[in-house]
Each structure stands twice: as structure tokens, then as C-alpha cells.
Design an enzyme around this catalytic site. Structure first.
Site, PDB file in Angstrom:
ATOM      1  N   ASP A  12       0.842  -1.196   0.000  1.00  0.00           N
ATOM      2  CA  ASP A  12       0.000   0.000   0.000  1.00  0.00           C
ATOM      3  C   ASP A  12       0.883   1.254   0.000  1.00  0.00           C
ATOM      4  OD1 ASP A  12      -1.930   1.925   0.411  1.00  0.00           O
ATOM      5  OD2 ASP A  12      -2.248   1.415   2.536  1.00  0.00           O
ATOM      6  N   ASP A  25      -1.848  -1.202  -3.934  1.00  0.00           N
ATOM      7  CA  ASP A  25      -2.130  -0.421  -5.140  1.00  0.00           C
ATOM      8  C   ASP A  25      -1.045  -0.598  -6.210  1.00  0.00           C
ATOM      9  OD1 ASP A  25      -0.095   1.258  -4.000  1.00  0.00           O
ATOM     10  OD2 ASP A  25      -1.677   2.114  -2.729  1.00  0.00           O
ATOM     11  N   ASN A  65       0.179   4.401  -0.881  1.00  0.00           N
ATOM     12  CA  ASN A  65      -0.385   5.700  -0.459  1.00  0.00           C
ATOM     13  C   ASN A  65      -1.054   5.633   0.914  1.00  0.00           C
ATOM     14  OD1 ASN A  65      -2.691   4.327  -1.074  1.00  0.00           O
ATOM     15  ND2 ASN A  65      -3.648   5.995  -2.225  1.00  0.00           N
ATOM     16  N   ASP A  76      -5.353  -9.857 -15.240  1.00  0.00           N
ATOM     17  CA  ASP A  76      -6.478 -10.782 -15.188  1.00  0.00           C
ATOM     18  C   ASP A  76      -7.535 -10.271 -16.160  1.00  0.00           C
ATOM     19  OD1 ASP A  76      -7.994 -12.950 -13.693  1.00  0.00           O
ATOM     20  OD2 ASP A  76      -6.433 -12.463 -12.231  1.00  0.00           O
ATOM     21  N   ASP A  96      -3.638   3.990   2.424  1.00  0.00           N
ATOM     22  CA  ASP A  96      -5.076   4.041   2.698  1.00  0.00           C
ATOM     23  C   ASP A  96      -5.590   2.655   3.117  1.00  0.00           C
ATOM     24  OD1 ASP A  96      -4.948   2.671   0.333  1.00  0.00           O
ATOM     25  OD2 ASP A  96      -6.438   3.890  -0.721  1.00  0.00           O
ATOM     26  N   ASP A 103      -9.761 -15.477 -16.652  1.00  0.00           N
ATOM     27  CA  ASP A 103     -10.495 -15.955 -15.488  1.00  0.00           C
ATOM     28  C   ASP A 103     -11.667 -16.864 -15.880  1.00  0.00           C
ATOM     29  OD1 ASP A 103     -11.167 -15.613 -12.570  1.00  0.00           O
ATOM     30  OD2 ASP A 103     -13.028 -14.890 -13.454  1.00  0.00           O
TER      31      ASP A 103
END
Ligand code: GLC
Ligand code: CA
Length: 563
Positions: free
Chosen positions: A22, A30, A24, A99, A26, A208
Site C-alpha cells: 500500500d 495499489d 499511499n 487478469d 489508505d 479468469d
């Protein structure tokens, strides 16, 4: 002779975006986080990264429920963060595979919103993008579902749409309506989606739920009815259409997904001249410890003793089906299965030994490997004690099912702890600081509290750590791909339920792997005439004898250079 392709000699790493890093702060992993860890992956020997869905989504199934195929989820960044990641990866000579979710959309996708609204001017067009059936009625004139098919997440596959007085099909969650691949316009729309991401520089797709694209349109009743929405021959036509028009002209790597495929089918998927996928994600080795024990806890949730034989036989079968007519894929697990060290190894006394054994036994085999994030440091199953700690949509239906089948809360929770998909989805453990270095704020799913012991930083410097075992083996595969990746595997004592031994015969070298898959001492017998001139290469220092005693999880690699 196999014609060499770039995707045969690369090592793939699967990133579960939400839980990787992560950047940033939050609480959600990401795209920037992936970019910041590219050097870590490069050192590990990774050439290709497969990223779980990054598209705009309400996140009912963590992004497998796509709301807008052309947008990056704001949880993960935006288009420029995506472009930036692709650019950075290219600079390091790394490939990005995304994906591709073709079987369904989110119920919040524009197409579905129009499809269920008969007043919308484009209703007719988009209604046919999905799969609908009129209700049935029972003897009491009550409305009932068209069939009793059971979804992959437990519960019914049909939900009612009042406005059209119809049921729509969803083989996963009710927020994931299935698409109608017989519709030509839908197929054309999906090709535009694919082309959009190709133009942004992706090097491939993991397709998928690819064996579910076609359904039995007679909609016969049946419980659970899986045969009506799995591996129906016509789905190959859809894949071929995409391969001929897009995947092949752009030299992409494509990975399909299909459990239990027959030889015929496997060759359709990955045969060199069959124009579908390059590699097939198969599941034969994934549940070698399930077994019916009672009616309360069934299927993948039921747990019995590990059948090492099944793991070996599954790979052996896969190799024998494909031979040199296509290419093999090796991996322990992905974001849908428990952590391999908890599942097949040991998380107590032999954590390091068993994780190293798992690395050695798998990654000296031929084929293209996929490492799942956190596997390289021996991350374990969740240590949660409450059902509210879990996040996966599947968990809640299945927990209820177990309770209503008579399981106690304790039994059901234990099954969820052992088997649920959340096991593989806890935040990556980078160091021993807050949240294991994944994020400075509370993550979307709780971190495993063993991050103080199991983390990248702690293992970085130790020569014999799990991480350095993975680094060594994966980098060695790159150096000697000729002999390992393109080798020919022969299992030794395949029917033995304790050891895991094979020879991988290459062009100029043979590799011999000897391992104990158990937490107790075992004895193995080798016919030494077959093993002349092998010398110790890697792993635990043991000497080859006709009768050997192996300590718990001991594993070793030998090498022989051909004259
Ligand atoms: C695949 C994915 C799984 C997802 C499902 C529906 O099996 O691996 O995570 O829930 O498809 O898209
Ligand atoms: Ca974030």
C-alpha cells in the site's frame, strides 16, 4: 524440438493487488505499490508479473466483479499509474500480465443496468448480453427458480429481476451476472476491451473462469448442476476466436483456468497448434488432503491426511497428457487456495524446512512456474479467531451452509480457517514494523500477527532463509533453463506416500530431487545403478545411498553432467 517462446523461460509472480503493498497508505494495496517493489521481484528472479483484477469494481469479489473494464479501480490508482507501472516494468525487462474477466460482469456494470431495465431504449440489445430464464411455479403457485443449480460460492445460481419477471444466471456471487457468449455483439465488445489493454502495453492475460463461458441452454434441473456451466465444448470456440484475432497476433502470454481437463481438452487449450492459450492453470494437486468425513463439512472444506501420492500423480498426469505437444505450468497455489506451507508443509517446528522442501520439490520441475505472493517467505494461513475477521464473499454463505448442515460454530470456523481463500489474501509481510510494513494504517483485511517473525526483511540476509531459497532456485532456473525448464521429468517411487523424488532430465544435465514430505523420519530405497555420477548440488547435505534415512522435510538436489 519445442520452439522457444519468451513465456517459457520466464518466472511468473502472482500479485494479489489488494494485499501486496500500500504505497499511499489508505489500507489497500495499489499499482504504485507494485511499481515500488519491482526491484524486489527482479532480485527474486521474476520476469513476469500477473496482477489480479485492477478494474473499477464494487469489490464484491475483490475486483472479479468488474463495473467498468476501461477504468482502473480508484482503490488501486488510475490509468496513468497503470501506464507508469507498465513503463517501469519494461525498463527492467519485466512483463505485465493482467487478469481478464470474461465470464461475468458486476451487476453494477452499465450493460447489466440496462439489461434489467425494460424501459431503457437500449434494453433489447443488452438484455441479450446476459442469461435469463422465466420463473417456474410450484404446486402452491409460488415462484421458484428455473433450476436448483448451485453457485461456486454456495447458494443458488439464479436471482430474480422484478422489472422483467425473469431470473438471471450467476455461477459465482449474485452480484456477478454471467455473460452470454453466444451473443456476437458481446464478443465484439470484449475484443475492444482486450485491445484497449494491449494498446496500453500488457504482455498477456490470465483468462479468469475460462472453462465456464458456455452454458447448457436447455437449462435442465440438477443439483449442483456444475456440468451445465463447466467445460461445455463450445467454450473452446470463443477462446479460439480471441486467440486468432488478438492473443496470437500480439504475441501475448495467455493463461487459461480449468480443473480436471481430459487429455483431449488440455491439448485443445495449450496444444501448440490449437490456437487457444499458452499455459493452463490446473488444480489436480491443490486439494490432496480433502476427503469426505461427514455431511456437515464437505468438498474442499473437508480435511483428511495428506496424500503426497496425489500431488505427484497430478503433475505426472499433466506432463504425460501434454508431452511435447504444448507447455506445462507449475505452481503450488494462488489466491483461491490456502497457503501451501500451512496446507502441505508445517507451520510449527519445521516451518523453514518444510517451506524450503516445497520450493525444492516444485521448482526443479520442467515448465513455466508461478510463485504466489508471500509464498517465497513462507506466509501462513490466517490466525483469525472470529468469523468477522474474514472478508471473502464465499466465506459467509459457506459458513451458514455448514452450520445449517449441523456443524458447530467451532467446527465451521475451523474449516474456514483451514480452507478459505482469505488465507492467501492477508497483507504481504515486508518487515516487523506496523502492519508488517504493508501499510501505515489498518489494512482492509487484518495482517497475520506472525509478521514479526515471518517477513521479507528478516529473511533477506539469511543465506538459508526461505526467501533466499526461492531467490537461488528461481535465478538458477533462468541460468539453466535449457536443462530444467525444458527437461523431461520421471518420478521415482511415485506410489510412495512420504517421499517426493524425481529426475528432471535435461539436454546436458540431469537434476535429481530427493525429499521427505513428512514431519517424521522416513526411509527411502534407491537403485543406485540408476543414480551413478550424481553430485550434491543444493539443499540439505545428504549423501546418496541405496537405503537412506531422511529427516523431517529434508530435501536435496543432485546434479549429473552428461558425457
Ligand atoms: C476465478 C478466480 C476467483 C474468482 C472467480 C470468479 O476462479 O480465480 O478468485 O472468484 O474466478 O471470477
Ligand atoms: Ca493504497
Amino acid at each position: 524440438m519445442i520452439e522457444k517462446k519468451w513465456w517459457m523461460t520466464t518466472n511468473i509472480y502472482q500479485i494479489y493487488l489488494r494485499s501486496f503493498y500500500d504505497a499511499n497508505n489508505d489500507g489497500i494495496g495499489d499499482l504504485l505499490g507494485v511499481k515500488e517493489k519491482l526491484n524486489y521481484l527482479k532480485d527474486l528472479g521474476i520476469g513476469t508479473i500477473w496482477i489480479s483484477p485492477h478494474y473499477d469494481s464494487p469489490m464484491d469479489d475483490n475486483g472479479y466483479d468488474v463495473r467498468d473494464f476501461y477504468k482502473v479501480s480508484s482503490d488501486y490508482g488510475d490509468i496513468s499509474a497503470f501506464k507508469d507501472l507498465v513503463r517501469s516494468a519494461k525498463e527492467k525487462n519485466m512483463n505485465i500480465v493482467v487478469d481478464l474477466v470474461l465470464n461475468h460482469t458486476s451487476d453494477e456494470h452499465e450493460w447489466f443496468k440496462i439489461a434489467k431495465d425494460p424501459k431503457h431504449p437500449l434494453h433489447n440489445k443488452y438484455h441479450d448480453y446476459y442469461i435469463w430464464q422465466k420463473p417456474k411455479y410450484n404446486n402452491h403457485k409460488e415462484r421458484i427458480r428455473p433450476t436448483r443449480w448451485v453457485s461456486w460460492f454456495g447458494g443458488p445460481t439464479w436471482d430474480y429481476n422484478e422489472a422483467t419477471d425473469e431470473y438471471y444466471l450467476h455461477i459465482f456471487s449474485k452480484k456477478m451476472p454471467d455473460l452470454n457468449w453466444r451473443n456476437k455483439e458481446l464478443r465484439e465488445d470484449m475484443k475492444k476491451v482486450i485491445k484497449f489493454w494491449i494498446d496500453l502495453g500488457v504482455d498477456g492475460f490470465r483468462v479468469d473462469a475460462s472453462n465456464h463461458l458456455e452454458k447448457n441452454w436447455d437449462f435442465p434441473d440438477g443439483v449442483p448442476g456444475y456440468e451445465n456451466f463447466s467445460s461445455i465444448p463450445k467454450h473452446h470456440e470463443y477462446i479460439k476466436e480471441l486467440a486468432l484475432e488478438l492473443f496470437e497476433p500480439y504475441n501475448l502470454l495467455t493463461l487459461g483456468e480449468s480443473g480436471g481437463a481430459t487429455k483431449d481438452e488440455v491439448l485443445k487449450y495449450v496444444g501448440f497448434d490449437s490456437h487457444e492459450f499458452n499455459l493452463l492453470i490446473h488444480f489436480g494437486h491443490c486439494w490432496a488432503d480433502t476427503g469426505y468425513t461427514n455431511d456437515k463439512i464437505t468438498g474442499k472444506w473437508s480435511k483428511t491426511d495428506l496424500r503426497v501420492v496425489d500431488i505427484k500423480k497430478s503433475y505426472d498426469h499433466q506432463y504425460k497428457m501434454i508431452e511435447d505437444k504444448g507447455f506445462n505450468l507449475i505452481y503450488w497455489h494462488n489466491h483461491d487456495q490456502p497457503r501451501v506451507v500451512s496446507h502441505y508443509g508445517n507451520t510449527k517446528k519445521y516451518h523453514v524446512e518444510s517451506a524450503r522442501m516445497l520450493a525444492i520439490t516444485l521448482y526443479f520441475m520442467p515448465g513455466t512456474p508461478i510463485v504466489y505472493q508471500g509464498e517465497e517467505i513462507g506466509m501462513t494461513n490466517v490466525m483469525y479467531n472470529d468469523i468477522s475477521d474474514f472478508r471473502d464473499v464465499e466465506v459467509f454463505t459457506e459458513y451458514k451452509n455448514m452450520i445449517s448442515n449441523g456443524a458447530s460454530e467451532k467446527e465451521a470456523l475451523q474449516a474456514i480457517k483451514d480452507r478459505s481463500r482469505d488465507n492467501a489474501r492477508t497483507p504481504m509481510q515486508w518487515n516487523d514494523r506496523i502492519n508488517g510494513g504493508f501499510s501505515k494504517v489498518k489494512p482492509w483485511i487484518n495482517t497475520n500477527y506472525n509478521y514479526d517473525l515471518i517477513n521479507v526483511e528478516a529473511q533477506d540476509k539469511h543465506k538459508d532463509s526461505i526467501l533466499n531459497t526461492y531467490r537461488f532456485i528461481l535465478n538458477h532456473r533462468l541460468v539453466d533453463n535449457e536443462n530444467i525448464v525444458f527437461g523431461d521429468i520421471k518420478f521415482i517411487n511415485i506410489n510412495d506416500n512420504e517421499s517426493f523424488c524425481y529426475i528432471n532430465q535435461g539436454k546436458s544435465k540431469d537434476y535429481l530431487v530427493i525429499a521427505n514430505f513428512r514431519d517424521y523420519e522416513i526411509k527411502i530405497n534407491l537403485d543406485l545403478d540408476d543414480f551413478q555420477d550424481f553430485e550434491y548440488f543444493y539443499g540439505d547435505k545428504i549423501s546418496l545411498k541405496s537405503e537412506m534415512i531422511l529427516n523431517p522435510y529434508q530435501s536435496s538436489v543432485f546434479i549429473r553432467t552428461k558425457a
